[in-house]
Scaffold this active site. Sequence first.
Site, PDB file in Angstrom:
ATOM      1  N   LYS A   1      18.453 -40.184  -4.723  1.00 56.60           N
ATOM      2  CA  LYS A   1      17.384 -40.517  -5.689  1.00 56.60           C
ATOM      3  C   LYS A   1      16.285 -39.463  -5.621  1.00 56.60           C
ATOM      4  O   LYS A   1      15.871 -38.912  -6.646  1.00 56.60           O
ATOM      5  CB  LYS A   1      16.800 -41.883  -5.361  1.00 56.60           C
ATOM      6  N   ASN A   2      15.842 -39.133  -4.404  1.00 56.12           N
ATOM      7  CA  ASN A   2      14.672 -38.248  -4.276  1.00 56.12           C
ATOM      8  C   ASN A   2      14.992 -36.790  -4.536  1.00 56.12           C
ATOM      9  O   ASN A   2      14.084 -35.980  -4.692  1.00 56.12           O
ATOM     10  CB  ASN A   2      14.013 -38.438  -2.910  1.00 56.12           C
TER      11      ASN A   2
ATOM     12  N   ARG B   1       5.810 -42.840  -9.437  1.00 56.17           N
ATOM     13  CA  ARG B   1       4.919 -41.770  -9.027  1.00 56.17           C
ATOM     14  C   ARG B   1       5.560 -40.404  -9.146  1.00 56.17           C
ATOM     15  O   ARG B   1       4.881 -39.397  -9.344  1.00 56.17           O
ATOM     16  CB  ARG B   1       4.516 -41.972  -7.565  1.00 56.17           C
TER      17      ARG B   1
ATOM     18  N   CYS C   1       0.278 -47.002  -4.659  1.00 54.95           N
ATOM     19  CA  CYS C   1       1.424 -47.919  -4.649  1.00 54.95           C
ATOM     20  C   CYS C   1       1.304 -48.759  -3.389  1.00 54.95           C
ATOM     21  O   CYS C   1       0.380 -48.605  -2.594  1.00 54.95           O
ATOM     22  CB  CYS C   1       2.738 -47.139  -4.696  1.00 54.95           C
TER      23      CYS C   1
ATOM     24  N   ARG D   1      -1.454 -42.602  -1.837  1.00 57.65           N
ATOM     25  CA  ARG D   1      -0.563 -41.608  -2.443  1.00 57.65           C
ATOM     26  C   ARG D   1      -1.330 -40.627  -3.348  1.00 57.65           C
ATOM     27  O   ARG D   1      -1.037 -40.473  -4.520  1.00 57.65           O
ATOM     28  CB  ARG D   1       0.549 -42.286  -3.239  1.00 57.65           C
TER      29      ARG D   1
ATOM     30  N   ASP E   1      11.303 -43.070   5.366  1.00 59.59           N
ATOM     31  CA  ASP E   1      12.040 -43.940   4.437  1.00 59.59           C
ATOM     32  C   ASP E   1      13.108 -44.766   5.138  1.00 59.59           C
ATOM     33  O   ASP E   1      13.748 -45.605   4.502  1.00 59.59           O
ATOM     34  CB  ASP E   1      12.699 -43.111   3.333  1.00 59.59           C
TER      35      ASP E   1
ATOM     36  N   ARG F   1      15.425 -49.912  -7.644  1.00 61.97           N
ATOM     37  CA  ARG F   1      14.877 -48.574  -7.887  1.00 61.97           C
ATOM     38  C   ARG F   1      15.629 -47.526  -7.071  1.00 61.97           C
ATOM     39  O   ARG F   1      15.734 -46.376  -7.472  1.00 61.97           O
ATOM     40  CB  ARG F   1      13.394 -48.525  -7.486  1.00 61.97           C
TER      41      ARG F   1
HETATM   42  C1  EPZ Z   1       8.401 -38.300  -1.185  1.00 64.15           C
HETATM   43  O1  EPZ Z   1       7.191 -38.875  -1.616  1.00 64.15           O
HETATM   44  C2  EPZ Z   1       9.459 -39.372  -1.398  1.00 64.15           C
HETATM   45  N1  EPZ Z   1       9.540 -39.713  -2.817  1.00 64.15           N
HETATM   46  C3  EPZ Z   1       9.109 -40.616  -0.583  1.00 64.15           C
HETATM   47  O2  EPZ Z   1      10.166 -41.557  -0.738  1.00 64.15           O
HETATM   48  C4  EPZ Z   1       9.030 -40.224   0.893  1.00 64.15           C
HETATM   49  O3  EPZ Z   1       8.636 -41.340   1.652  1.00 64.15           O
HETATM   50  C5  EPZ Z   1       8.001 -39.089   1.073  1.00 64.15           C
HETATM   51  O4  EPZ Z   1       8.355 -37.968   0.214  1.00 64.15           O
HETATM   52  C6  EPZ Z   1       7.935 -38.589   2.506  1.00 64.15           C
HETATM   53  O5  EPZ Z   1       9.188 -38.126   2.895  1.00 64.15           O
HETATM   54  C7  EPZ Z   1      10.207 -38.891  -3.657  1.00 64.15           C
HETATM   55  O6  EPZ Z   1      10.724 -37.863  -3.256  1.00 64.15           O
HETATM   56  C8  EPZ Z   1      10.258 -39.302  -5.092  1.00 64.15           C
HETATM   57  P1  EPZ Z   1       4.547 -36.710   0.434  1.00 64.15           P
HETATM   58  P2  EPZ Z   1       5.867 -37.941  -1.764  1.00 64.15           P
HETATM   59  O7  EPZ Z   1       3.805 -35.949  -0.600  1.00 64.15           O
HETATM   60  O8  EPZ Z   1       6.261 -36.584  -2.215  1.00 64.15           O
HETATM   61  C9  EPZ Z   1       0.029 -37.521   1.592  1.00 64.15           C
HETATM   62  C10 EPZ Z   1      11.138 -43.620  -1.226  1.00 64.15           C
HETATM   63  O9  EPZ Z   1      11.128 -44.686  -0.601  1.00 64.15           O
HETATM   64  N2  EPZ Z   1      -0.293 -36.717   0.399  1.00 64.15           N
HETATM   65  O10 EPZ Z   1       5.449 -35.971   1.374  1.00 64.15           O
HETATM   66  O11 EPZ Z   1       4.868 -38.689  -2.545  1.00 64.15           O
HETATM   67  C11 EPZ Z   1       0.684 -38.830   1.225  1.00 64.15           C
HETATM   68  O12 EPZ Z   1      -0.293 -39.808   0.913  1.00 64.15           O
HETATM   69  C12 EPZ Z   1       9.868 -42.809  -1.371  1.00 64.15           C
HETATM   70  O13 EPZ Z   1      12.160 -43.106  -1.761  1.00 64.15           O
HETATM   71  C13 EPZ Z   1      -1.608 -36.343   0.160  1.00 64.15           C
HETATM   72  O14 EPZ Z   1      -2.505 -36.691   0.920  1.00 64.15           O
HETATM   73  O15 EPZ Z   1       5.390 -37.872  -0.244  1.00 64.15           O
HETATM   74  C14 EPZ Z   1       1.464 -39.157   2.469  1.00 64.15           C
HETATM   75  O16 EPZ Z   1       0.584 -39.773   3.403  1.00 64.15           O
HETATM   76  C15 EPZ Z   1       8.673 -43.519  -0.765  1.00 64.15           C
HETATM   77  N3  EPZ Z   1      -1.897 -35.590  -0.931  1.00 64.15           N
HETATM   78  C16 EPZ Z   1       1.886 -37.786   2.998  1.00 64.15           C
HETATM   79  O17 EPZ Z   1       1.018 -36.840   2.366  1.00 64.15           O
HETATM   80  C17 EPZ Z   1      -0.914 -35.171  -1.803  1.00 64.15           C
HETATM   81  O18 EPZ Z   1      -1.226 -34.459  -2.773  1.00 64.15           O
HETATM   82  C18 EPZ Z   1       3.320 -37.414   2.660  1.00 64.15           C
HETATM   83  O19 EPZ Z   1       3.481 -37.580   1.266  1.00 64.15           O
HETATM   84  C19 EPZ Z   1       0.416 -35.560  -1.538  1.00 64.15           C
HETATM   85  C20 EPZ Z   1       0.716 -36.322  -0.432  1.00 64.15           C
END
Ligand code: EPZ
Length: 420
Positions: free
Chosen positions: A22-23, A94, A118, A123, A308, A400
């Site tokens: 998915k991701n 998102r 979320c 996020r 995850d 999802r």
């Molecule tokens: C991706 O989300 C995945 N989603 C998430 O999977 C996964 O948990 C996550 O990466 C971490 O591996 C998809 O790929 C669609 P991040 P993403 O940016 O990109 C903070 C699932 O269950 N952050 O690596 O949103 C954020 O709040 C989903 O399939 C900022 O502060 O994750 C988090 O604490 C859930 N500012 C950390 O970084 C930003 O601009 C990691 O988030 C972006 C992120």
Amino acid sequence: MDSILVRGNGPLKGQIPIAGAKNACLTLMPATLLTEEPLTLTNAPRLSDIRTMTQLLGSLGAEVASLQGGQVLAMSSHDISSRHADYEIVRKMRASILVLGPLLARFGEAEVSLPGGCAIGARPVDLHLRALEALGAELDLRDGYVHAKAPKGLVGAVVDFPIVSVGATENALMAATLAKGTTVLNNAAREPEIVDLARCLRRMGAQIEGEGTSTITIQGVDRLGGATHAVVTDRIELGTYMLAPAICGGEVELLGGRIDLLAAFCEKLDAAGVSVEETANGLKVSRRNGRVRAVDVVTEPFPGFPTDLQAQMMALLCTAEGTSVLEERIFENRFMHAPELLRMGARIEVHGGHATVHGVEKLRGAPVMATDLRASVSLILAALAAEGETIVSRVYHLDRGYERVEEKLSACGALIERIS
Ligand code: EPZ
């Protein structure tokens, strides 16, 4: 609203096919916006999030044909009529923010709704925006939208990410492929989904080096062509189903499973007393001797233990011998499955980012509620091993990220059915 009914039923036996990630698919699909030529994805998963991304791309004027029951996505962004990604779609998923980089790179403008938070955390997308500004974008945040412009096109730059972000790395990587000059992404995410995206972009003519490491270097090109690309195996679906025989007993073969996608997770399973054996078709999983042992878990960016899979691992550890401590370092609110597991007789104490789990012999079935995608499947895993009947409500969360979960598990002997 559908629910899933599960009756604890003892050891599982059989095979489970693992779908495309998915991701990975959610970042590969927006890549179609980078070229006017056709981009075709095979091994695509059949999930509601993919349908949402299809709807979003369609709203921009892209064509996305879902073929072979959704396993093939034939996409074309020859006629993009809009650069506006509406809140109504973005708020549902998102990952919609991932159209921002490609729209900016190809058209020099984009208007994308901020995704909002979320269940698992605020996020924010500040790192996405900072990276695109470094590439020369002019951003204006107003009325809940990012209004982005790059009238003279994007220009290559050095982007230093203060923390690892999968999505921000993906947005910056896609945008940089059409920027003038060289871009270097420092402290880039290393997830297999990033590697998969880079491989697809390279097939489209992008010049990228270093994917899978913390430093990715991109030489911008004038245009990208079309390609056909097979979506990488879903390591989170894989890890989720590996936990089914671990929590229930028996032996299950995960078709298409690869250890290299989940090395840290497999190390933890090994320490807990779960055997993972590579076969010609994937991975075969069983418990080495009865009840699993407690292990401590810390979630980290790849190649660490995946956030995850934290909820699913907690379900296993609720039935382990001993006490485990799980530390969630990626998201600020990702223990919402704990109160639901407590309803099933688990013994868990949550303090901030730490959850202490005292294993119990047997969980007991109960009505529980899914709160987010991975929490919902954690409850199903717990229910498989519980005594009695469990009803998991709000399973739209589940759909999802998991295709046909009741079919895949009942094929291995689980007593599980969907009730509308
Ligand atoms: C991706 O989300 C995945 N989603 C998430 O999977 C996964 O948990 C996550 O990466 C971490 O591996 C998809 O790929 C669609 P991040 P993403 O940016 O990109 C903070 C699932 O269950 N952050 O690596 O949103 C954020 O709040 C989903 O399939 C900022 O502060 O994750 C988090 O604490 C859930 N500012 C950390 O970084 C930003 O601009 C990691 O988030 C972006 C992120």
